[in-house]
Write a protein that holds these residues in place. Structure first.
Motif, PDB file in Angstrom:
ATOM      1  N   THR A  42       0.860  -1.186   0.000  1.00 29.63           N
ATOM      2  CA  THR A  42       0.000   0.000   0.000  1.00 29.63           C
ATOM      3  C   THR A  42       0.892   1.230   0.000  1.00 29.63           C
ATOM      4  O   THR A  42       1.926   1.248   0.668  1.00 29.63           O
ATOM      5  N   TYR A  43       0.478   2.256  -0.749  1.00 27.74           N
ATOM      6  CA  TYR A  43       1.168   3.540  -0.702  1.00 27.74           C
ATOM      7  C   TYR A  43       0.151   4.592  -0.283  1.00 27.74           C
ATOM      8  O   TYR A  43      -0.857   4.758  -0.958  1.00 27.74           O
ATOM      9  N   ALA A  44       0.414   5.252   0.822  1.00 27.34           N
ATOM     10  CA  ALA A  44      -0.492   6.275   1.351  1.00 27.34           C
ATOM     11  C   ALA A  44       0.189   7.641   1.264  1.00 27.34           C
ATOM     12  O   ALA A  44       1.297   7.818   1.768  1.00 27.34           O
ATOM     13  N   TYR A  45      -0.469   8.575   0.613  1.00 29.01           N
ATOM     14  CA  TYR A  45       0.055   9.930   0.484  1.00 29.01           C
ATOM     15  C   TYR A  45      -0.510  10.805   1.590  1.00 29.01           C
ATOM     16  O   TYR A  45      -1.668  10.660   1.977  1.00 29.01           O
ATOM     17  N   THR A  46       0.313  11.708   2.077  1.00 25.45           N
ATOM     18  CA  THR A  46      -0.124  12.637   3.113  1.00 25.45           C
ATOM     19  C   THR A  46       0.550  13.979   2.883  1.00 25.45           C
ATOM     20  O   THR A  46       1.214  14.183   1.867  1.00 25.45           O
ATOM     21  N   ASP A  47       0.388  14.891   3.829  1.00 22.74           N
ATOM     22  CA  ASP A  47       0.961  16.231   3.716  1.00 22.74           C
ATOM     23  C   ASP A  47       2.419  16.237   4.155  1.00 22.74           C
ATOM     24  O   ASP A  47       2.794  15.559   5.123  1.00 22.74           O
TER      25      ASP A  47
END
Length: 136
Positions: A75-80
């Motif tokens: 899984t790749y999760a993008y955030t700030d």
């Protein structure tokens, strides 16, 4: 969208995602987190050999001289950008398994940073953020 995870021990996985990764878990095994957004459904595997996290992909030529993924990832999760350091520290304090520490990359017009956590079955979740380079 929710990803399906076959796990070797459903109760152990539910506890890990709840306590180490700060997710909400219902009785069905639905896992949710809003910041950054994650969604999984945990299912008890019939056999331990059915639990198969992704392996490291083959290296190919990527743009901007990127070497490619250093590990398998599920899984790749993008955030700030501003949230990344605190997120890593939060996971560490809550007992998450740190798969690799924060990496920084200069991609020319973009600065990128990421780190990864791993669950008890070896599924890897990468967290990443980018920011534009500011002119001098």
């Amino acid at each position: 969208m929710n990803q399906i995870r076959l796990v070797s021990d459903l109760q152990k996985s539910k506890e890990y995602y709840k306590h180490a990764l700060g997710c909400k878990i219902d009785g069905w095994g639905h896992v949710e987190r809003n910041d950054p957004r994650l969604g999984f459904i945990l299912y008890q595997a019939e056999n331990s050999e059915d639990v198969v996290p992704n392996k490291k992909p083959r290296q190919i030529p990527y743009p901007k001289n990127w070497e490619g993924p250093s590990t398998g990832c599920d899984t790749y999760a993008y955030t700030d950008w501003e949230r990344m350091d605190g997120l890593l520290e939060q996971f560490r304090a809550d007992g998450a398994i740190i798969h690799y520490e924060m990496k920084h990359e200069d991609q020319g017009d973009l600065l990128w940073k990421e780190f990864a956590v791993r669950d008890p079955d070896g599924y890897v979740i990468l967290f990443g953020a980018g920011t534009s380079k500011q002119p001098l």
